[in-house]
Design a protein around this motif. Structure first.
Motif, short mmCIF file in Angstrom:
data_model
loop_
_atom_site.label_atom_id
_atom_site.label_comp_id
_atom_site.label_asym_id
_atom_site.label_seq_id
_atom_site.Cartn_x
_atom_site.Cartn_y
_atom_site.Cartn_z
N GLY A 1 0.50 -1.09 -0.27
CA GLY A 1 -0.39 0.00 -0.14
C GLY A 1 0.87 1.17 -0.27
O GLY A 1 0.22 2.08 -0.36
N LYS A 2 1.97 1.36 0.56
CA LYS A 2 2.92 2.52 0.76
C LYS A 2 3.60 2.50 -0.64
O LYS A 2 4.39 3.82 -0.99
N MET A 3 3.90 1.76 -1.76
CA MET A 3 4.56 2.01 -3.03
C MET A 3 3.98 3.20 -3.38
O MET A 3 5.11 4.16 -3.92
N PRO A 4 2.73 3.56 -3.82
CA PRO A 4 2.15 4.28 -4.35
C PRO A 4 2.30 5.79 -4.14
O PRO A 4 2.91 6.80 -4.69
N ALA A 5 2.54 6.04 -2.84
CA ALA A 5 1.88 7.22 -1.76
C ALA A 5 3.80 7.44 -1.81
O ALA A 5 4.43 8.92 -2.71
N ALA A 6 5.00 6.36 -1.76
CA ALA A 6 5.77 6.91 -2.64
C ALA A 6 6.28 7.34 -4.46
O ALA A 6 7.19 8.15 -4.08
N LEU A 7 5.92 6.24 -5.00
CA LEU A 7 6.08 7.04 -5.94
C LEU A 7 5.04 8.44 -6.48
O LEU A 7 5.95 8.86 -6.85
N THR A 8 4.80 9.03 -6.11
CA THR A 8 4.28 10.17 -5.69
C THR A 8 4.65 11.40 -4.82
O THR A 8 5.11 12.23 -5.58
N ARG A 9 5.16 10.94 -4.27
CA ARG A 9 6.24 12.09 -3.34
C ARG A 9 7.34 12.04 -4.39
O ARG A 9 7.54 13.10 -4.83
N ILE A 10 8.08 10.60 -4.76
CA ILE A 10 9.08 10.94 -5.88
C ILE A 10 8.84 12.04 -6.90
O ILE A 10 9.05 13.47 -7.68
N LEU A 11 7.39 11.95 -7.51
CA LEU A 11 6.76 12.60 -8.96
C LEU A 11 7.01 14.23 -8.96
O LEU A 11 7.44 15.22 -9.22
N VAL A 12 6.22 14.54 -7.22
CA VAL A 12 5.77 15.61 -6.82
C VAL A 12 7.68 16.16 -6.87
O VAL A 12 8.15 17.44 -6.97
N GLY A 13 8.31 15.82 -5.86
CA GLY A 13 9.45 15.99 -5.52
C GLY A 13 10.48 16.44 -7.08
O GLY A 13 10.79 17.55 -7.11
N ARG A 14 10.18 15.96 -8.06
CA ARG A 14 10.41 16.07 -9.19
C ARG A 14 10.13 17.61 -9.57
O ARG A 14 11.01 17.73 -10.48
N GLY A 15 8.95 17.58 -9.97
CA GLY A 15 8.67 18.77 -10.31
C GLY A 15 8.77 19.76 -9.71
O GLY A 15 9.12 21.01 -10.21
#
Length: 414
Positions: free
Chosen positions: A4-18
Motif C-alpha cells: 500500500g505504501k508504494m504508490p504514495a512513495a511514487l507520488t512523492r518522487i513525482l512531486v519532488g521531481r516537479g
C-alpha cells in the motif's frame, strides 16, 4: 505495484521531481543574468556551469555507490538539504571564487535535463516500484513532470522585472533564495519517504556494485558521455546567453521560448512511450534524436530570431524522447541488485563529460555571437546516435523479448 505504501512513495518522487524542475527551470536562465549583473562575462558563466556539473558528478558517484548502505529516502532528504543551502549560498555571495565553490558542491543545474544527485536515487526507487511492462510509461511520466516543471520555471523568469521593482539591486538574490526555499519543501517531502523503500532495492550480499552487467553499463556510460559532452555546449544557461547576444533577446521573451520548448518536450514523452512499444527502446532513442540534432545545427545558421526559434521548437519535439527510453533501458538490462550502481555509473560520466564543454562554449561565445556551440553539440550527438545503434541494437529489455501477454515480472532481468 506491491504494498500500500508504494504508490504514495511514487507520488512523492513525482512531486519532488516537479518542484526541483521548476526551480531548475528558472535558475538556468537566472544564472547568466545574475553573473552578468555581478560583472562577470560569458567565460565566467561557462566556468560556473562547468563547476556545477563536475560537482554533481562527484556527489552522484559517491551516493550511487554507497546508496545500498543507506535508506534511499534519507539520501534524497540529504540532497534536498544541499539544494536549500545552494540557494542561500548564491543569494548571499558575490565574489567569483566562492561562488564557483558553491556551484561545485551544490545542486544548481544549468542544463535542460536532470544531471543532479537526485537522479540515480529516484531512478532506482522507481524501477523497484513498478514492473517491466509499466516501467517505460512511469519513467515517461517522471520525465513529463520534470519537463512541465522546467517549462513553468522558465516562464516564471518573466517576473524578474517585477522583482527588480520590488527589491531594487537584489532581485536575482531573492530568486536564488526562492530556489533554496523549494529545496526545503522538497526536504519535507522526502523526509516522509517510507523507511522500507530504500535499501531493500539491493539484493543481500551484492554490495550495490556491478556484476554480470558490468560491460553493458560501462559501454552505455561511454556512449552517454559523448552525448552529454555535446549537450554541454547547449545547456540552457548558455543557449539563453547565445540568444541574448545573437538576437538581443529580452529576459521575458527568452523565458517564453524556453517555456514553449519545455512543453513540446513534455508532449513528446507521451509519444515516446507508444513509439517504444512499437519499435523498441533503442530505436526510439536513435531515430528521434538524429533529426533533432540536425535541427540544432540548422539553428546555428538561422538568419533571424523567428527562424532560430522555429528550429529550436521543432528540435524540442524530438530531442527528449530518448530520455524515458534511455532511463528505462538502463534499469531493464541489469540485475535488480545492480540498479543503484548502474544508475550512478551511467549518470556520472555523463555529468563529467557535460561539465567540460560549457567552459568551451563560453569561450566561443565570448569570441563571437555565431552559434558554434550549437554546431559542435549537434555533430557530437549525431556520432553518439550512430554508435548507440551499432553497439546496442541487439540488446533487448525483457518486455521486448517476452511475447505479448507474458506475465509481468517486476524487477526481472533478460
Amino acid at each position: 505495484m506491491p504494498g500500500g505504501k508504494m504508490p504514495a512513495a511514487l507520488t512523492r518522487i513525482l512531486v519532488g521531481r516537479g518542484l526541483r524542475s521548476f526551480a531548475d527551470g528558472f535558475v538556468a536562465l537566472l544564472l547568466p543574468i545574475h553573473l552578468s549583473r555581478l560583472g562577470y562575462g560569458p567565460a565566467e558563466v561557462g566556468l560556473v556551469a562547468t563547476a556545477t556539473l563536475l560537482g554533481s558528478a562527484a556527489l552522484t558517484l559517491g551516493l550511487g555507490l554507497a546508496g545500498h548502505r543507506m535508506p534511499l529516502g534519507r539520501a534524497l532528504a540529504g540532497a534536498a538539504m544541499l539544494m536549500a543551502a545552494t540557494g542561500l549560498g548564491f543569494a548571499g555571495i558575490e565574489a567569483f571564487w566562492p561562488l564557483l565553490l558553491v556551484a561545485f558542491v551544490g545542486t544548481i543545474n544549468p542544463s535542460s535535463g536532470d544531471v543532479s544527485v537526485f537522479l540515480p536515487l529516484e531512478h532506482t526507487l522507481i524501477a523497484h516500484l513498478v514492473g517491466d511492462t509499466e516501467r517505460t510509461a512511469v519513467f515517461a511520466r517522471y520525465s513529463l513532470v520534470g519537463s512541465v516543471g522546467s517549462a513553468l520555471g522558465a516562464l516564471s523568469i518573466g517576473t524578474l522585472h517585477w522583482f527588480d521593482r520590488a527589491a531594487p539591486g537584489a532581485a536575482t538574490q531573492v530568486l536564488f533564495a526562492l530556489y533554496g526555499a523549494l529545496g526545503l519543501v522538497t526536504l519535507l517531502l522526502y523526509a516522509r519517504m517510507p523507511a522500507a523503500a530504500p535499501a531493500a532495492a539491493t539484493a543481500p550480499g551484492s554490495g550495490g556494485s556491478l556484476g554480470p552487467s558490468r560491460r553493458r553499463v560501462w559501454g552505455l556510460a561511454a556512449l552517454f558521455s559523448v552525448d552529454s559532452f555535446g549537450g554541454g555546449f547547449v545547456v540552457n544557461s548558455l543557449l539563453a546567453l547565445w540568444l541574448f547576444e545573437r538576437f538581443g533577446l529580452s529576459v521575458a521573451t527568452a523565458g517564453t521560448i524556453f517555456f514553449v520548448t519545455g512543453l513540446c518536450s513534455a508532449v513528446s514523452y507521451l509519444v515516446a512511450v507508444r513509439l517504444a512499444r512499437r519499435i523498441g527502446l533503442v530505436n526510439t532513442m536513435v531515430f528521434t534524436h538524429l533529426p533533432a540534432n540536425v535541427l540544432l545545427i540548422l539553428a546555428a545558421f538561422a538568419p533571424s530570431l523567428p527562424v532560430a526559434v522555429t528550429f529550436l521548437v521543432l528540435r524540442s519535439l524530438l530531442s527528449q524522447m530518448d530520455v524515458p527510453a534511455r532511463t528505462s533501458y538502463v534499469m531493464a538490462i541489469v540485475e535488480p541488485a545492480e540498479r543503484p550502481a548502474a544508475a550512478s555509473l551511467t549518470a556520472v560520466p555523463r555529468s563529467l563529460a557535460s561539465a567540460l564543454s560549457p567552459a568551451l562554449a563560453g569561450v566561443m561565445l565570448g569570441a563571437g555571437s555565431f552559434g558554434w556551440p550549437l554546431v559542435c553539440a549537434g555533430a557530437l550527438k549525431i556520432a553518439y546516435d550512430l554508435a548507440l545503434l551499432a553497439c546496442f541494437h541487439a540488446v533487448r529489455p525483457p518486455e521486448e523479448r517476452n511475447p505479448p501477454g507474458a506475465s509481468d515480472r517486476a524487477g526481472s532481468r533478460p
